[in-house]
Design an enzyme around this catalytic site. Structure first.
Site, PDB file in Angstrom:
ATOM      1  N   GLN A  78       7.323  56.033  41.601  1.00 56.44           N
ATOM      2  CA  GLN A  78       6.743  55.441  40.300  1.00 56.44           C
ATOM      3  C   GLN A  78       8.031  55.577  39.181  1.00 56.44           C
ATOM      4  OE1 GLN A  78       3.383  54.698  39.444  1.00 56.44           O
ATOM      5  NE2 GLN A  78       4.239  53.660  37.750  1.00 56.44           N
ATOM      6  N   PHE A  79       8.885  54.553  39.377  1.00 60.20           N
ATOM      7  CA  PHE A  79      10.247  54.715  38.678  1.00 60.20           C
ATOM      8  C   PHE A  79      10.110  54.400  36.903  1.00 60.20           C
ATOM      9  CE2 PHE A  79       9.661  50.122  38.847  1.00 60.20           C
ATOM     10  CZ  PHE A  79      10.149  49.531  37.527  1.00 60.20           C
ATOM     11  N   THR A  80       8.781  54.162  36.662  1.00 60.12           N
ATOM     12  CA  THR A  80       8.248  54.011  35.249  1.00 60.12           C
ATOM     13  C   THR A  80       8.109  55.223  34.520  1.00 60.12           C
ATOM     14  OG1 THR A  80       6.128  53.627  35.948  1.00 60.12           O
ATOM     15  CG2 THR A  80       7.345  51.918  35.589  1.00 60.12           C
TER      16      THR A  80
END
Length: 150
Positions: A78-80
């Site tokens: 989950q890079f966000t």
């Protein structure tokens, strides 16, 4: 590294209409990797998550770990989680690690968590568009950041 740990009754990841991974009771973990993360961050986070006591004991008190309840884990990249939102309204992802850093650390985290809980860990697919379904149990949601260890 940043992790959002959700205690779930069940969770799954679907990619292109096919279920990639599904678990029963345990943790859905959203994992973000920062550009300056390393194996020490992985080790610290795995230790904290495996020992985290957020499952109810016989008196209804959150006093049991995922190990105590023989729970499962599903880890989704989950890079966000490293969104920067200070300027304007469109988030920037400049703090998120590039693929050459994040993929190996994500895989290392999943392998070490699997070893720590003594069972396979479900995963998403790095970089894929995923549909994540879960039933948050409680709800219980804990956020951890390896840059805030103190």
């Amino acid at each position: 590294m940043r992790a959002v740990i959700q205690r779930v009754s069940h969770a799954s990841v679907t990619i292109d209409g096919k279920v990639k991974s599904a678990i029963g009771g345990g943790y859905l973990i959203l994992l973000g990797v920062c550009s300056d993360d390393n194996s020490e961050d992985v080790d610290w986070l795995v230790r904290k998550i495996a020992a985290l006591r957020v499952f109810d004991d016989d008196e209804g008190v959150m006093n049991r770990s995922i190990l105590d309840v023989d729970g499962e884990a599903l880890v989704v990249s989950q890079f966000t989680l490293f969104a920067s939102y200070k300027k304007g309204n469109r988030p920037s992802w400049f703090r998120a690690a590039s693929h050459d850093i994040s993929v190996p650390l994500y895989e290392e985290f999943c392998a070490k968590l699997s070893q720590s809980i003594g069972k396979p860990v479900g995963t998403g697919e790095f970089g894929a568009m995923m549909q994540v379904e879960l039933l948050n149990d409680g709800p219980v949601t804990i956020c951890m950041d390896t840059k805030n260890k103190e």
